[in-house]
Scaffold this active site. Structure first.
Site, PDB file in Angstrom:
ATOM      1  N   ASP A   1       0.882  -1.153   0.000  1.00 16.45           N
ATOM      2  CA  ASP A   1       0.000   0.000   0.000  1.00 16.45           C
ATOM      3  C   ASP A   1       0.933   1.220   0.000  1.00 16.45           C
ATOM      4  O   ASP A   1       2.130   1.085   0.268  1.00 16.45           O
ATOM      5  CB  ASP A   1      -0.861  -0.043   1.279  1.00 16.45           C
ATOM      6  CG  ASP A   1      -1.673   1.211   1.489  1.00 16.45           C
ATOM      7  OD1 ASP A   1      -2.294   1.693   0.519  1.00 16.45           O
ATOM      8  OD2 ASP A   1      -1.690   1.717   2.619  1.00 16.45           O
TER       9      ASP A   1
ATOM     10  N   ASP B   1      -0.157   4.956   1.241  1.00 16.04           N
ATOM     11  CA  ASP B   1      -0.407   5.860   2.363  1.00 16.04           C
ATOM     12  C   ASP B   1      -0.267   5.146   3.706  1.00 16.04           C
ATOM     13  O   ASP B   1      -0.925   4.143   3.958  1.00 16.04           O
ATOM     14  CB  ASP B   1      -1.803   6.476   2.258  1.00 16.04           C
ATOM     15  CG  ASP B   1      -1.981   7.315   0.996  1.00 16.04           C
ATOM     16  OD1 ASP B   1      -0.971   7.708   0.388  1.00 16.04           O
ATOM     17  OD2 ASP B   1      -3.140   7.563   0.620  1.00 16.04           O
TER      18      ASP B   1
END
Length: 188
Positions: free
Chosen positions: A27, A29
């Site tokens: 991922d 963020d």
């Protein structure tokens, strides 16, 4: 610890495992970097978590492909930041789009693009709901608190190794069961 020292330590950690994932998915963020893209401007110079680049470099050096699965509503900013950080070309798949289905759509696309089975992937994310959804697909998934780091890498590779061993044991049990079943049919 600089990128080279992190890379060296990550290489040592990976050397402790007989089998590595074929693909490691990150991922963005609060996993690779400490912010939400949609709260930033393309003009800014982003930073990544302290261990992130060294881990990426180590994975590449070990021949492990890396990909991105990010539910960002601002893929333009995310892509701009990946360019500015000089790491965009490292990822063989970059699925960066807004989605209401956790990350399952992202992983289906990654699977189609790469051909890597879900059980040969390792995933790092900061959201429990994504970890749960992707784990159900058969991907070894690790929840990170303050971004990906060497501890998370070690945990991920350990869990991946355990999951792979479990799959292999189940395949062997199924082969044994199938052999017994077919031999009992021949006996009748």
């Amino acid at each position: 610890m600089g990128d080279d020292a992190v890379k060296e330590e990550a290489m040592e950690i990976m050397g402790q495992f007989q089998v590595l994932p074929r693909l490691v998915v990150f991922d963005l963020d609060y996993t690779l970097w400490p912010f939400y893209c949609e709260c930033r401007s393309k003009c800014e110079m982003p930073t990544v978590y302290h261990h992130a680049k060294g881990i990426l470099y180590a994975l590449k050096d070990k021949g492990v492909d890396v990909a991105i699965a990010s539910r960002s509503p601002t893929p333009d900013i995310a892509n701009s930041f990946l360019d500015k950080l000089g790491i965009k070309s490292m990822f063989i798949a970059q699925e960066i789009f807004s989605s209401w289905t956790h990350k399952t759509d992202h992983f289906q696309r990654i699977n189609r693009r790469t051909g890597v089975p879900y059980n040969e992937m390792l995933f790092f994310d900061d959201e429990d709901r994504n970890i749960g959804a992707v784990s159900k697909m058969g991907v070894t998934s690790i929840l990170v608190g303050d971004g990906v780091n060497l501890g998370a890498l070690r945990l991920g590779l350990s869990k991946f190794s355990e999951n792979l061993s479990s799959i292999q044991r189940n395949k062997q049990r199924w082969r044994n069961f199938s052999q017994k079943l077919s031999s009992s049919k021949r006996d009748h």
